[in-house]
Design an enzyme around this catalytic site. Structure first.
Site, PDB file in Angstrom:
ATOM      1  N   LYS A 141       2.872 -15.365   2.011  1.00  0.00           N
ATOM      2  CA  LYS A 141       3.125 -16.051   0.739  1.00  0.00           C
ATOM      3  C   LYS A 141       4.634 -16.303   0.685  1.00  0.00           C
ATOM      4  O   LYS A 141       5.341 -15.858  -0.228  1.00  0.00           O
ATOM      5  CB  LYS A 141       2.624 -15.158  -0.420  1.00  0.00           C
ATOM      6  CG  LYS A 141       2.606 -15.825  -1.766  1.00  0.00           C
ATOM      7  CD  LYS A 141       1.525 -16.868  -1.944  1.00  0.00           C
ATOM      8  CE  LYS A 141       1.708 -17.604  -3.256  1.00  0.00           C
ATOM      9  NZ  LYS A 141       0.854 -18.789  -3.410  1.00  0.00           N
ATOM     10  N   ASP A 183      -6.384  -6.993   4.053  1.00  0.00           N
ATOM     11  CA  ASP A 183      -7.514  -6.324   3.405  1.00  0.00           C
ATOM     12  C   ASP A 183      -8.420  -7.365   2.749  1.00  0.00           C
ATOM     13  O   ASP A 183      -9.640  -7.356   2.919  1.00  0.00           O
ATOM     14  CB  ASP A 183      -6.980  -5.334   2.354  1.00  0.00           C
ATOM     15  CG  ASP A 183      -8.099  -4.629   1.628  1.00  0.00           C
ATOM     16  OD1 ASP A 183      -9.038  -4.174   2.298  1.00  0.00           O
ATOM     17  OD2 ASP A 183      -8.046  -4.550   0.381  1.00  0.00           O
ATOM     18  N   ASP A 188     -12.336  -9.003   4.226  1.00  0.00           N
ATOM     19  CA  ASP A 188     -13.620  -8.920   3.510  1.00  0.00           C
ATOM     20  C   ASP A 188     -14.224 -10.317   3.383  1.00  0.00           C
ATOM     21  O   ASP A 188     -15.430 -10.507   3.526  1.00  0.00           O
ATOM     22  CB  ASP A 188     -13.431  -8.322   2.101  1.00  0.00           C
ATOM     23  CG  ASP A 188     -13.713  -6.831   2.066  1.00  0.00           C
ATOM     24  OD1 ASP A 188     -13.508  -6.170   3.106  1.00  0.00           O
ATOM     25  OD2 ASP A 188     -14.133  -6.316   1.009  1.00  0.00           O
ATOM     26  N   ASP A 233      -3.205 -18.091  -0.132  1.00  0.00           N
ATOM     27  CA  ASP A 233      -4.188 -18.742  -1.018  1.00  0.00           C
ATOM     28  C   ASP A 233      -4.906 -19.867  -0.265  1.00  0.00           C
ATOM     29  O   ASP A 233      -6.125 -20.019  -0.346  1.00  0.00           O
ATOM     30  CB  ASP A 233      -3.537 -19.236  -2.318  1.00  0.00           C
ATOM     31  CG  ASP A 233      -2.209 -19.943  -2.112  1.00  0.00           C
ATOM     32  OD1 ASP A 233      -1.687 -19.953  -0.981  1.00  0.00           O
ATOM     33  OD2 ASP A 233      -1.679 -20.496  -3.096  1.00  0.00           O
ATOM     34  N   TYR A 273       0.828  -1.207   0.000  1.00  0.00           N
ATOM     35  CA  TYR A 273       0.000   0.000   0.000  1.00  0.00           C
ATOM     36  C   TYR A 273       0.864   1.259   0.000  1.00  0.00           C
ATOM     37  O   TYR A 273       0.471   2.286  -0.550  1.00  0.00           O
ATOM     38  CB  TYR A 273      -0.890   0.037   1.246  1.00  0.00           C
ATOM     39  CG  TYR A 273      -2.229  -0.624   1.095  1.00  0.00           C
ATOM     40  CD1 TYR A 273      -2.324  -1.953   0.702  1.00  0.00           C
ATOM     41  CD2 TYR A 273      -3.404   0.074   1.360  1.00  0.00           C
ATOM     42  CE1 TYR A 273      -3.556  -2.568   0.587  1.00  0.00           C
ATOM     43  CE2 TYR A 273      -4.635  -0.535   1.244  1.00  0.00           C
ATOM     44  CZ  TYR A 273      -4.703  -1.854   0.857  1.00  0.00           C
ATOM     45  OH  TYR A 273      -5.927  -2.459   0.742  1.00  0.00           O
TER      46      TYR A 273
HETATM   47  C1  IPM Z   1     -10.338  -1.187   4.173  1.00  0.00           C
HETATM   48  C2  IPM Z   1     -10.587  -0.530   2.854  1.00  0.00           C
HETATM   49  C3  IPM Z   1      -9.432   0.409   2.548  1.00  0.00           C
HETATM   50  C4  IPM Z   1      -8.186  -0.434   2.441  1.00  0.00           C
HETATM   51  C5  IPM Z   1      -9.637   1.284   1.294  1.00  0.00           C
HETATM   52  C6  IPM Z   1     -10.907   2.092   1.380  1.00  0.00           C
HETATM   53  C7  IPM Z   1      -8.456   2.160   1.031  1.00  0.00           C
HETATM   54  O1  IPM Z   1     -10.780  -1.471   1.861  1.00  0.00           O
HETATM   55  O2  IPM Z   1     -10.206  -0.459   5.190  1.00  0.00           O
HETATM   56  O3  IPM Z   1     -10.270  -2.412   4.221  1.00  0.00           O
HETATM   57  O4  IPM Z   1      -7.904  -1.005   1.375  1.00  0.00           O
HETATM   58  O5  IPM Z   1      -7.462  -0.522   3.439  1.00  0.00           O
HETATM   59 MG    MG Z   2     -10.886  -3.463   2.552  1.00  0.00          MG
END
Ligand code: IPM
Ligand code: MG
Length: 372
Positions: free
Chosen positions: A189, A245, A249, A221, A142
C-alpha cells in the site's frame, strides 16, 4: 532419512486433521524406508487450559529440538468473543513463529482440476490458477508496539519493518520465481504507507540481482480484486504479514474449499508446516473436517528435506482421492466419507511410483494399492 517431528495438534479440528497427516507420513516412512520420530505437545486453548499459557515452555523446547514442526490449528470462540481476555490461543502461534524465527510463510494457491466446479468463481476464471504467496511472518503490524490508553478509548498497533526483514524474504521469493514462471508481484500500500514504500525500495534493489524475474507492484486493494478477477496472472506474490494473511484466505477459496491449502513457515533453523485454515470449532469431533490441507502440509515438509519423490507420492494420492470423490462434505455435500476415511484412503494410496513402476489403477480402484 531420520527426522524428529514435533506434533502440535492445537484446538478445534486440529487434532483430527493432523492425525491424517501423521498417517500419511507413516505410510511414507514404511514405503520409502525412512524413520520419523513423532513427539506431541500442547499449544493454543488446550495449553491455556492445561498449563495456563498458550505456548508452554516444554512445547517451545520440543519444537526447538525438532527438525520440523507439524501444526494442526489454533483458536477457540471462548476467547474470540471476549475482547478483555488477557490471554488468547493465537498468541501461542505468534510466539512460536517469533521464537523459531519463521520469517517466511509460503502459501501455494492451486486449483485442482477435479474440483474446478467447486469454485465460487467461473470455470474460465479459475482455470490455470497456480501462484504462491510469500508472506512475511515475524514482523509488521502483528509484532509492532501495541497501545491502549488508560481510559480504554484509543488504541494503536505499529507497523514497522526493517530493510533486513524485507530483504531476507524477498530473496526467497525471487528464488522461487526463478524456479517457476519468473514473475514476482509485490503487494503493498505504497501510496499511503511509509513501511510499504520501504518494501518497494528494498525489493526493487534486490530485483536487480534477479534479471530474469519480472517484478511488478500492486496495491493491496487492487490485488484483492485481481485475485478474483484474474487469478492466473500471478506467479509469486510477495507481501507483508497482515496483507499476506488477508489475501491468502481470499486465495484459498478460489479452489473451492479452504480445507485444501497447506503452508510452510521457514526460518534459518526451523520449519513449521500447517494448513492455512483455522480451528473450525463447529466441526470439532464430528469427523467432517477436510484433512487435505494438513496432508499437503506434510508433503511440503517432505519437500523441505529434499524428499521429492515421497512428497509426489502424497500429492498423487491426494489427487486420486479427489478424482475418485473420496472427499469430505465441504467438497461434496452428499459425500459419506469422513475425515478418517479420507485420511485412510490417501495413506493407503501412497506408493513408491519410481520410474520402473506403474501404478495399477484398476487394483487401486478396488482398494488394493498394488504395484505392477
Ligand atoms: C494464519 C492465521 C493466524 C494469523 C492467526 C491464527 C493468528 O490467521 O495463520 O493465517 O493471523 O497469522
Ligand atoms: Mg489467516
Amino acid at each position: 532419512m531420520n527426522l524428529n517431528i514435533a506434533l502440535l495438534p492445537g484446538d478445534g479440528i486440529g487434532p483430527e486433521v493432523l492425525a491424517q497427516a501423521v498417517k500419511c507420513l507413516e505410510a511414507v516412512e514404511e514405503t520409502f524406508n525412512h524413520q520419523f520420530n513423532f513427539r506431541e505437545a500442547a499449544v493454543g486453548a488446550i495449553a491455556i487450559e492445561r498449563k495456563g499459557k498458550p505456548l508452554p515452555n516444554t512445547t517451545l523446547s520440543l519444537c526447538q529440538d525438532a527438525d520440523a514442526v507439524l501444526f494442526g490449528a489454533i483458536g477457540d470462540p471462548k476467547y474470540d468473543n471476549n475482547p478483555d481476555s488477557a490471554v488468547r490461543p493465537e498468541q501461542g502461534l505468534l510466539e512460536l513463529r517469533k521464537a523459531l524465527g519463521l520469517f517466511s510463510n509460503i502459501r501455494p494457491v492451486k486449483v485442482f482440476p477435479a474440483l474446478i466446479h467447486n469454485s465460487p468463481l467461473k470455470k474460465e476464471i479459475v482455470e490455470g490458477t497456480d501462484f504462491t504467496i510469500y508472506r512475511e511472518l515475524t514482523g509488521g503490524i502483528y509484532f509492532g508496539e501495541k497501545k491502549l490508553n488508560t481510559e480504554g478509548t484509543v488504541a494503536s498497533d505499529l507497523c514497522e519493518y526493517s530493510e533486513k526483514e524485507i530483504s531476507r524474504i524477498a530473496h526467497l521469493a525471487f528464488k522461487a520465481a526463478k524456479n517457476r514462471s519468473n514473475k514476482l508481484t509485490l503487494v503493498d500500500k505504497a501510496n499511503v504507507l511509509e513501511s510499504s514504500r520501504l518494501w518497494r525500495k528494498v525489493v526493487t534493489k534486490i530485483g536487480e540481482s534477479y534479471p530474469d524475474v519480472t517484478l511488478d507492484y500492486m496495491f493491496v486493494d487492487n490485488a484483492a480484486m485481481q485475485i478474483i478477477l484474474n487469478p492466473s496472472q500471478f506467479d509469486v506474490v510477495l507481501t507483508s504479514n497482515m496483507f499476506g494473511d488477508i489475501i491468502s484466505d481470499e486465495g484459498s477459496v478460489i479452489g473451492g474449499s479452504i480445507g485444501l491449502l497447506p503452508s510452510a513457515s521457514i526460518g534459518e533453523e526451523s520449519a513449521l508446516f500447517e494448513p492455512i485454515h483455522g480451528s473450525y470449532p463447529q466441526a470439532k469431533g464430528m469427523d467432517i473436517a477436510n484433512p487435505v490441507a494438513s496432508i499437503l502440509s506434510a508433503a511440503m515438509l517432505l519437500e523441505h528435506f529434499g524428499l521429492f519423490e515421497e512428497a509426489m507420492s502424497v500429492r498423487e494420492a491426494v489427487d486420486k482421492s479427489l478424482r475418485k470423490k473420496i472427499v469430505t462434505p465441504d467438497i461434496d455435500s452428499k459425500s459419506q466419507y469422513g475425515t478418517n476415511q479420507v485420511g485412510d484412503f490417501i495413506a493407503e494410496n501412497i506408493v513408491d511410483n519410481g520410474d520402473d513402476f506403474n501404478m495399477n489403477d484398476e487394483n487401486i480402484d478396488l482398494g488394493k494399492s498394488t504395484i505392477i
